[in-house]
Design an enzyme around this catalytic site. Sequence first.
Site, PDB file in Angstrom:
ATOM      1  N   HIS A  69     -10.848 -12.638  -1.048  1.00  0.00           N
ATOM      2  CA  HIS A  69      -9.508 -13.153  -1.510  1.00  0.00           C
ATOM      3  C   HIS A  69      -8.988 -14.929  -0.976  1.00  0.00           C
ATOM      4  CE1 HIS A  69      -5.253 -11.760  -0.995  1.00  0.00           C
ATOM      5  NE2 HIS A  69      -5.926 -12.066   0.199  1.00  0.00           N
ATOM      6  N   ASP A  70      -9.461 -14.119   0.547  1.00  0.00           N
ATOM      7  CA  ASP A  70      -9.149 -15.699   1.994  1.00  0.00           C
ATOM      8  C   ASP A  70     -10.365 -16.517   2.072  1.00  0.00           C
ATOM      9  OD1 ASP A  70      -6.559 -14.068   2.323  1.00  0.00           O
ATOM     10  OD2 ASP A  70      -7.503 -12.975   4.423  1.00  0.00           O
TER      11      ASP A  70
ATOM     12  N   TRP B  23       0.212  -1.036  -0.375  1.00  0.00           N
ATOM     13  CA  TRP B  23      -0.391   0.298   0.087  1.00  0.00           C
ATOM     14  C   TRP B  23       1.365   1.331  -0.304  1.00  0.00           C
ATOM     15  CZ3 TRP B  23      -3.489  -1.860  -2.064  1.00  0.00           C
ATOM     16  CH2 TRP B  23      -4.450  -3.221  -1.899  1.00  0.00           C
TER      17      TRP B  23
ATOM     18  N   GLN C  84      -2.242 -20.934   1.092  1.00  0.00           N
ATOM     19  CA  GLN C  84      -2.324 -20.219   2.866  1.00  0.00           C
ATOM     20  C   GLN C  84      -3.042 -20.012   3.191  1.00  0.00           C
ATOM     21  OE1 GLN C  84       0.031 -16.778   2.876  1.00  0.00           O
ATOM     22  NE2 GLN C  84       1.137 -16.487   0.890  1.00  0.00           N
TER      23      GLN C  84
ATOM     24  N   GLY D  96     -12.998  -6.894  17.123  1.00  0.00           N
ATOM     25  CA  GLY D  96     -14.193  -7.835  16.374  1.00  0.00           C
ATOM     26  C   GLY D  96     -13.450  -8.908  15.696  1.00  0.00           C
ATOM     27  N   ASP D  97     -14.583  -9.542  15.429  1.00  0.00           N
ATOM     28  CA  ASP D  97     -14.609 -10.960  14.528  1.00  0.00           C
ATOM     29  C   ASP D  97     -15.358 -10.569  13.681  1.00  0.00           C
ATOM     30  OD1 ASP D  97     -15.250 -13.189  12.548  1.00  0.00           O
ATOM     31  OD2 ASP D  97     -14.153 -14.549  14.905  1.00  0.00           O
ATOM     32  N   PHE D  98     -15.414 -10.914  12.038  1.00  0.00           N
ATOM     33  CA  PHE D  98     -16.264 -10.137  11.348  1.00  0.00           C
ATOM     34  C   PHE D  98     -17.129 -11.003  10.522  1.00  0.00           C
ATOM     35  CE2 PHE D  98     -12.789  -9.643   8.664  1.00  0.00           C
ATOM     36  CZ  PHE D  98     -12.391 -11.133   8.110  1.00  0.00           C
TER      37      PHE D  98
ATOM     38  N   ASN E  73      -1.115 -19.350  -5.125  1.00  0.00           N
ATOM     39  CA  ASN E  73      -0.703 -18.789  -3.615  1.00  0.00           C
ATOM     40  C   ASN E  73      -2.055 -19.134  -2.690  1.00  0.00           C
ATOM     41  OD1 ASN E  73       1.695 -18.277  -1.905  1.00  0.00           O
ATOM     42  ND2 ASN E  73       0.557 -16.187  -1.958  1.00  0.00           N
TER      43      ASN E  73
HETATM   44  C1  LIG Z   1      -4.569 -10.472   4.030  1.00  0.00           C
HETATM   45  S1  LIG Z   1      -5.423  -9.702   5.072  1.00  0.00           S
HETATM   46  C2  LIG Z   1      -5.750  -7.703   4.308  1.00  0.00           C
HETATM   47  C3  LIG Z   1      -5.252  -6.546   5.090  1.00  0.00           C
HETATM   48  C4  LIG Z   1      -5.317  -5.722   4.656  1.00  0.00           C
HETATM   49  N1  LIG Z   1      -7.325  -5.372   4.190  1.00  0.00           N
HETATM   50  C5  LIG Z   1      -4.456  -5.138   3.521  1.00  0.00           C
HETATM   51  O1  LIG Z   1      -5.537  -5.655   2.850  1.00  0.00           O
HETATM   52  O2  LIG Z   1      -3.193  -5.259   4.257  1.00  0.00           O
HETATM   53  C6  LIG Z   1      -6.606 -10.029   6.185  1.00  0.00           C
HETATM   54  C7  LIG Z   1      -7.083  -9.489   7.183  1.00  0.00           C
HETATM   55  O3  LIG Z   1      -8.357  -9.584   7.906  1.00  0.00           O
HETATM   56  C8  LIG Z   1      -8.064 -10.196   8.972  1.00  0.00           C
HETATM   57  N2  LIG Z   1      -8.831 -10.811   9.518  1.00  0.00           N
HETATM   58  C9  LIG Z   1      -9.009 -12.344   9.351  1.00  0.00           C
HETATM   59  N3  LIG Z   1     -10.414 -13.143   9.617  1.00  0.00           N
HETATM   60  C10 LIG Z   1     -10.836 -12.053  10.510  1.00  0.00           C
HETATM   61  C11 LIG Z   1     -11.629 -11.861  11.552  1.00  0.00           C
HETATM   62  N4  LIG Z   1     -12.658 -13.160  11.341  1.00  0.00           N
HETATM   63  N5  LIG Z   1     -12.503 -10.641  11.905  1.00  0.00           N
HETATM   64  C12 LIG Z   1     -11.675  -9.540  11.172  1.00  0.00           C
HETATM   65  N6  LIG Z   1     -10.813  -9.799  11.088  1.00  0.00           N
HETATM   66  C13 LIG Z   1     -10.619 -10.793  10.064  1.00  0.00           C
HETATM   67  C14 LIG Z   1      -6.120 -10.529   9.819  1.00  0.00           C
HETATM   68  O4  LIG Z   1      -6.341 -10.337  10.617  1.00  0.00           O
HETATM   69  C15 LIG Z   1      -6.159  -9.729   8.376  1.00  0.00           C
HETATM   70  O5  LIG Z   1      -5.570  -8.184   8.999  1.00  0.00           O
END
Ligand SMILES: C[S@@+](CC[C@H](N)C(=O)[O-])C[C@H]1O[C@@H](n2cnc3c(N)ncnc32)[C@H](O)[C@@H]1O
Length: 305
Positions: free
Chosen positions: A215-216, A124, A266, A195-197, A262
Site C-alpha cells: 500500500h506504500d 498489531w 504520506q 537490506g533494501d528489498f 492518507n
Molecule cells: C508501513 S511500514 C509496515 C511495517 C510492518 N510491516 C507493519 O505492518 O507493521 C513499512 C516498512 O517497510 C520498510 N521499508 C520501506 N522501504 C524498504 C526497503 N526498500 N527495503 C526494506 N524495507 C523497507 C520500512 O522501514 C517499514 O518498516
Amino acid sequence: MSVTKDDETYPRKILQYMEGFLISKTLFAACELGVFDHLETAERPLSAAEVAQGLGSSEDGTRRLLSACAGLELLTVQQCNNQELAVVEVVRWRHVTLRVKTIPRGVGSDEEMLKFMHLMNSIWNICSKDVVTAFDLTPFKIIYDLGGCSGALAKQCTVAYPGSTVTIFDLPKVVHMSRKYFVSSQDKRISFHEGDFFKDELPEANLYILARILHDWTDERSSELLDKVYRSCSPGGGVLLVEALLHEDGSGPLTAQLYSLNMLVQTEGRERKASEYACLLTAAGFTNIQVQRTGKIYDAILARK
Ligand SMILES: C[S@@+](CC[C@H](N)C(=O)[O-])C[C@H]1O[C@@H](n2cnc3c(N)ncnc32)[C@H](O)[C@@H]1O
C-alpha cells in the site's frame, strides 16, 4: 447476537476516535479545494476527472477524496454508463475555513522513527493474531517478514507457529531500532536481515509476509517487489499480503477509504481491492490466491508459488 471474548477486547471505540482525525482532514481538504461548491455549481453529477479538471487537482487524488467523502455520506455516487459520478448532498461545509497542512513524507530523526515504529506496532497489539491465523501457515517453516519493522507480526507468528522461524527484513536503521527497542535477544526464533528489498537479493524462504508494504507503493513498484519475491520463494512456498482491503465496488470500508486518501500524502501508494492485489500477484506468477477478510481493519491474502 453473541459477543466473543475477542470482540470484547477489540477497542473499536478507540480506533473510531483515531479515525476521527482522518475524517476531519478529509472534510477540511474537500472544503479547501472547493469540492462541494464545485459540484453544487455544476448542477449535474460530475465524474472524478471532471471535478479534478475543474479544481486543477490530480485525478487520482480527487477520486480518492470523492470516495472518502462518499463513505462519509457527504456525497452520493451514482453509476452512469459504467462511470461513477459524484453528486453533492445537502451539505454546507463551505464556511469551514480551517487550514489543512499536509503531513511530511518520510521519517527523519531517530525520535521520529521510534514514534513511527510504535505507531506501526500498536495496531498489531490488537489484531496481529487475526491476520497471522487467517490462514494455517504451519507448512511454512522459514518465514521472512519483508519490511517487518518492529517485529510485532514476527512475534505473533512464532507464537502461532512454534515450528517456524521468522526473519525481519528491513532497512538497517529500522533493524537497529527494532533490535534495541522491540525484539528481545532472548527470542531465538526471530532473527534480522538488514537490506533494501528493492536493491538487494532476497534470501530464499517458504513464506514472505508483506504487511502494509504494497500500500506504500505504486502498481509498478509493487510488481517489481512481487517479481523478486516470486523468484526467491521456494517451490510450493507463498506470500502473505496483509492490507486494509477496499470493497470491490469501492463503497467502503470507510477506514480503508480514509487510509487510501492518507497514503496520498504520506507515500506513493494507495489502498486496493482484493481483485487489484490478485492481479498484481498473478502477474508476478503466483497462483491459488485466497482472500480472508478478518472483520477488523486488516485482511489477509495468501498466494502460492
Ligand atoms: C508501513 S511500514 C509496515 C511495517 C510492518 N510491516 C507493519 O505492518 O507493521 C513499512 C516498512 O517497510 C520498510 N521499508 C520501506 N522501504 C524498504 C526497503 N526498500 N527495503 C526494506 N524495507 C523497507 C520500512 O522501514 C517499514 O518498516
